[in-house]
Design an enzyme around this catalytic site. Structure first.
Site, PDB file in Angstrom:
ATOM      1  N   HIS A 103       0.839  -1.193   0.000  1.00 45.05           N
ATOM      2  CA  HIS A 103       0.000   0.000   0.000  1.00 45.05           C
ATOM      3  C   HIS A 103       0.875   1.244   0.000  1.00 45.05           C
ATOM      4  O   HIS A 103       1.969   1.235   0.560  1.00 45.05           O
ATOM      5  CB  HIS A 103      -0.922   0.003   1.232  1.00 45.05           C
ATOM      6  CG  HIS A 103      -2.119  -0.857   1.050  1.00 45.05           C
ATOM      7  ND1 HIS A 103      -3.158  -0.491   0.246  1.00 45.05           N
ATOM      8  CD2 HIS A 103      -2.439  -2.060   1.556  1.00 45.05           C
ATOM      9  CE1 HIS A 103      -4.081  -1.447   0.272  1.00 45.05           C
ATOM     10  NE2 HIS A 103      -3.661  -2.407   1.055  1.00 45.05           N
TER      11      HIS A 103
ATOM     12  N   LYS B 213     -13.011   5.264   8.251  1.00 40.49           N
ATOM     13  CA  LYS B 213     -13.420   6.417   7.439  1.00 40.49           C
ATOM     14  C   LYS B 213     -14.940   6.544   7.408  1.00 40.49           C
ATOM     15  O   LYS B 213     -15.484   7.634   7.290  1.00 40.49           O
ATOM     16  CB  LYS B 213     -12.861   6.268   6.022  1.00 40.49           C
ATOM     17  CG  LYS B 213     -13.107   7.474   5.122  1.00 40.49           C
ATOM     18  CD  LYS B 213     -12.150   7.504   3.953  1.00 40.49           C
ATOM     19  CE  LYS B 213     -12.463   6.408   2.960  1.00 40.49           C
ATOM     20  NZ  LYS B 213     -13.642   6.712   2.123  1.00 40.49           N
TER      21      LYS B 213
END
EC number: 4.1.1.31
Length: 931
Positions: free
Chosen positions: A138, A594
């Site tokens: 990532h 999130k």
């Protein structure tokens, strides 16, 4: 289980000396580059930062020219990097120091095994526990590989500092070497000029295996067996640690992952581990010079030795050397057979002329063996088990004739490594979004004239249709003659490659396929259809495990119902039976955070694990969890030991997998000492959680859970009210953070978003968290926490005491709050205010006031519940670290803000835009867990 935490050092002053020395050498290198007059400005900035004169700092930086910004950015980006090295060296010294004195520390394996040895199922637990760190690519690893190699050299030199002080190592030469490498790093680009490709990510991660992981995993496994044996527990073939890999197989949102990258990843991994074996065989060949004139050997060993092509008269009486020579030749040929070529010599040539991605792992020994080959047909190993059997034959000969002591050391380590890594090194996970699977299956069904519009069917209709295809018709849906979309061709190709790799390298090369955004049972059956197309699944067995990934709050809440329905099918039970009765489920920390904020995410994940574990028990299936954590608290990060031991009791049966992402890989596995310690801690934490119930009163834990339900509801509402309902929040995030600059940073092959970003929900979780780290708000790690606790306490004044009890007695709650404490300590609202001034309108800038009020409230609530006066009271090591590192990388924030101002007002030439990337790099380095 209580353990003392590791201190900074047994000598408290040594790290200060090291940092001072490194800074001095950096000063010398910088001054040499720019001259004394220009360096005076850097010294002034250092002085202002150390006295917290941020008004003066802001004015001084604003007055710098673009050219002066270059050296200031570089200097203050490299300084935190050098501080990191000093801390890593110091921690390694402390671990070795405590081990040598047989002192305890958090995560010490011997202490854990001492405790578990008294458990009634001790042997079963120790035999089957399996912890799997899965390395991913990532985009949070901002350091170039070149810089990592230089820091490794500086690390190795700094490890000798105590010996230099003691006069054991020549001080003059040591100092000159250290000065040279710091001078080089000061003149080396710390950021990438071009975006990484998947093949670069593969080779970058392989460096960690070569540098530390292979040896650390092997050594730790051997130590694990030895510690158990000391307690009278003799383990047969334990695998407390195996490794996983996403790079090359994770194509969710990454169009650059293909069948070719999957094959490349597998081949490079195979070459890395086989080369390791070749190197170890070289050592054995050099050391095992036993003469047949002085010792006896078994007939089987003689037979093995006689097959060697080493006809030297000097080794005709050294059967062990000849045996190792033959084994090595077979292993080399095995490696070469992975590449296409007709004759043995052609294979060697193609090996030497192959791309640098593969060629970097082939040592000079191969060329030497190639030049000595006389025959057209060379034997090779079909499997790693065949290789192991030859090694065991050598071992048995040594043991048979009283040479037991010679088995220990290189030979035992080599056999251990083969048990762990085989010919594949690490299991590669495959991953794709559920919507892609659905689109491919819809195309297949339409092409086969079964249904024209699969996507329009109800969930029940989809499941019935897919189940029929999976159980009643063994034929594939696809035809070689039927036209296929580019997407379908690409997906079928990668599945076909997966099958070929399993056939070639063994089943463990690819075991799982993860489905992102799993929202229904049909999502899992759709993947099964794709696997069936290439023969990886049928009505009776599954060669690849189907792993749902639940990542949003809603999906986590629905996961119990989805898995209850899925496990109801007899077909699914057959598939699970072929996987030793394990069903893996992946949990997403990033998107759930999130989606609902830190408290809501953490609690939803905790409850989901409880519920899913119960479903497994009801169905006689072992549910195992794969934790998709990132580096930051906002993405499930935080201290590893506490993160694992705070999981629900019973949720770790014997296996746990967790992602290791970005800069966390360098921090944890950048050197062998760090790798050993961090892996040791993962094993110890997993075993501790398996055997130790922290709260024995079921009524008490039920009461705690009921309390959390109410608190989390308020936290979720406060979080979503700002992030999704405030009309100015979107603009605030994009204007008051470097998100645009982060998205253009060349830190990974994956795009920052799956599509054009028009709302917060469309942004990937990683750049979202990364950007909040850069502007020092650390928003995902705490927002909504303070309001939730305040609301709960206002309902009843006795509730504060209740929260304090939960903090003291409940590991989950303790870990939750400790992580918030840590995040708050790394935030800086004065700096965040400067970022807020970048926003264009007053309404957008005013969002900062909402954030600031919640930050102060959260800090007050955390300290009240912890009953502390200051943050980090229970983590003096981190407190000390931040004390001497924060002033330096705080400077980078002011530099970054000024650069963004100039860029957005067209006062920064294109040539200087990369300076913003240098500051991003430096801040991430200073924080150590940026994404």
């Amino acid at each position: 289980m209580s353990h003392p935490k590791l201190e900074s050092s047994s000598n408290k002053e040594i790290i200060t000396e090291e940092v001072g020395l490194l800074k001095q050498l950096l000063d010398e290198a910088t001054q040499k580059l720019i001259g004394s007059e220009s360096f005076d400005k850097i010294e002034k900035i250092v002085s202002l930062s150390l006295t917290d004169d941020y008004t003066g700092l802001k004015e001084t930086i604003s007055a710098l020219s673009n050219e002066e910004m270059v050296i200031v950015s570089r200097y203050f980006s490299i300084l935190p990097l050098l501080i990191n090295i000093s801390e890593d060296v110091d921690l390694a010294y402390e671990i070795n120091y405590k081990n040598n004195l047989n002192q305890d520390y958090l995560g010490k394996l011997s202490t854990t095994i001492d405790v578990v040895a008294g458990h009634e199922n001790a042997k079963d637990i120790l035999e089957h526990v399996n912890v799997v760190p899965v390395l991913t690519a990532h985009p949070t690893q901002v350091q170039r590989k070149t810089v990592l190699e230089l820091t490794s050299k500086i690390h190795d030199l700094l490890r000798k500092y105590r010996d230099v002080k003691a006069g054991i190592v020549n001080q003059e030469k040591w100092y000159a070497d250290l000065r040279r490498y710091i001078g080089i790093i000061m003149q080396t680009d710390t950021i990438r000029e071009k975006k990484l490709k998947v093949k670069n990510e593969i080779t970058n991660v392989m460096e960690y295996y070569n540098r530390s992981l292979i040896k650390a995993v092997t050594k730790l496994t051997a130590e694990y067996k030895a510690l158990a044996a000391k307690k009278g527990i003799h383990l047969e073939n334990p695998k407390p640690l195996t490794m996983g890999m996403w790079i090359g197989g994770d194509r969710d949102g990454n169009p650059f992952v293909t069948a070719e990258t999957l094959r490349l990843s597998a081949m490079v991994q195979s070459e890395v581990i086989i080369n390791h074996y070749i190197e170890q065989l070289n050592e054995l060949y050099r050391n095992m010079s036993l003469s047949i004139n002085l010792t006896e050997v078994s007939p089987e060993l003689v037979t093995l030795a006689n097959q060697s092509q080493d006809n030297s008269v000097y080794r005709e009486n050294e059967p062990y050397r000849k045996a190792f020579n033959f084994i090595q030749d077979k292993l080399v040929q095995t490696l070469l057979n992975l590449k296409v070529g007709s004759s043995p010599k052609e294979k060697f040539v193609s090996r030497q002329e192959s791309s640098d991605i593969v060629g970097r792992y082939i040592k000079s020994h191969i060329a030497q063996v190639a030049s000595d080959i006389q025959t057209e047909e060379l034997p090779a190993y079909a499997t790693a088990e065949e290789f192991k059997q030859d090694l065991l034959l050598v071992k048995q000969s040594l043991v048979q004739y009283g040479q037991d002591s010679l088995v220990d050391g290189e030979l035992a380590c080599l056999i251990q490594a083969v048990d762990i890594f085989g010919f594949y090194l690490a299991t590669i996970d495959m991953r794709q979004d559920s919507s892609i699977n659905e689109a491919c299956v819809a195309e297949l069904l339409k092409s086969a004239n079964i249904v024209d519009d699969y996507s329009s069917l109800s969930e029940e209709e989809k499941c019935q249709l897919l189940l029929k295809e999976l159980t009643e018709d063994p034929r594939t849906l696809s035809s070689t003659h039927a036209p296929k979309s580019e997407l379908l061709q690409k997906e079928l190709a990668i599945f076909q490659t997966a099958r070929e790799l399993k056939d070639q390298l063994g089943e463990d090369i690819i075991n799982q396929h993860i489905i992102s955004h799993t929202e229904s049972v049909s999502d899992m059956f759709e993947l099964a259809i794709m696997l069936k197309e290439v023969g990886l699944i049928d009505a009776n067995q599954a060669r690849i495990q189907i792993v749902p990934l639940f990542e949003t709050i809603e999906d986590l809440d629905n996961s119990r119902d989805i898995m209850t329905q899925y496990l109801h099918y007899e077909l699914v039970k057959k598939w699970i039976a072929t996987n030793n009765n394990y069903q893996e489920i992946m949990l997403g920390y990033s998107d759930s955070n999130k989606d609902g904020g830190y408290l809501s995410s953490g609690w939803t994940l905790y409850k989901a694990q409880n519920e899913l574990t119960k479903i497994g028990e009801e169905n006689g299936i072992k549910i195992t969890f794969f934790h998709g954590r990132g580096g930051t608290v906002g993405r499930g990060g935080g201290p590893s030991y506490e993160a694992i031991t705070s999981q629900p009791f019973g949720s770790i049966k014997d296996r746990i997998r967790l992602t290791e992402q970005g800069e966390i890989i360098e921090n944890k596995y950048g050197n062998q000492d760090a790798a050993y310690y961090n892996l040791e801690m993962l094993i110890s934490a997993s075993i501790d959680r398996m055997v130790t119930r922290m709260i024995t009163n079921p009524n008490e834990i039920d009461n705690f859970r009921e309390t959390m339900d109410g608190i989390v509801s308020e936290s979720n509402a406060v979080y979503r009210n700002l992030v999704f309902d405030n009309p100015y929040f979107y603009d605030y995030f994009f204007e008051a953070s470097p998100i645009k600059e982060v998205s253009s940073l060349n830190i990974g092959s994956r795009p920052a978003a799956r599509k054009t970003i028009t709302e917060i929900s469309g942004l990937r979780a990683i750049p979202w968290v990364f950007s909040w780290s850069q502007n020092r708000i650390m928003f995902p790690g705490w927002y909504g926490v303070g309001s939730a606790f305040k609301h709960f306490i206002e309902q009843d004044e006795a509730n504060l005491a209740k929260l304090q009890t939960m903090y003291q007695k409940w590991p989950f709650f303790n870990s939750l709050l400790s992580n918030v404490d840590m995040v708050l300590s790394k935030s800086n609202m004065n700096i965040a205010l400067q970022y807020a001034q970048l926003a264009g309108s007053k309404e957008v800038r005013d969002v900062f006031n909402i954030i600031l009020n919640e930050w102060q409230l959260t800090k007050d609530m955390i300290l009240a519940i912890e009953q502390h006066d200051n943050l980090l009271e229970e983590n003096p090591m981190l407190h000390a670290s931040l004390d001497y590192r924060l002033p330096y990388f705080n400077v980078l924030n002011y530099v970054q803000i000024e650069l963004i101002k100039r860029l957005r007002s067209n006062q920064l030439d294109e040539d200087y835009e990369k300076l913003i990337h240098i500051t991003i790099n430096g801040i991430a380095t200073g924080l150590r867990n940026s994404g």
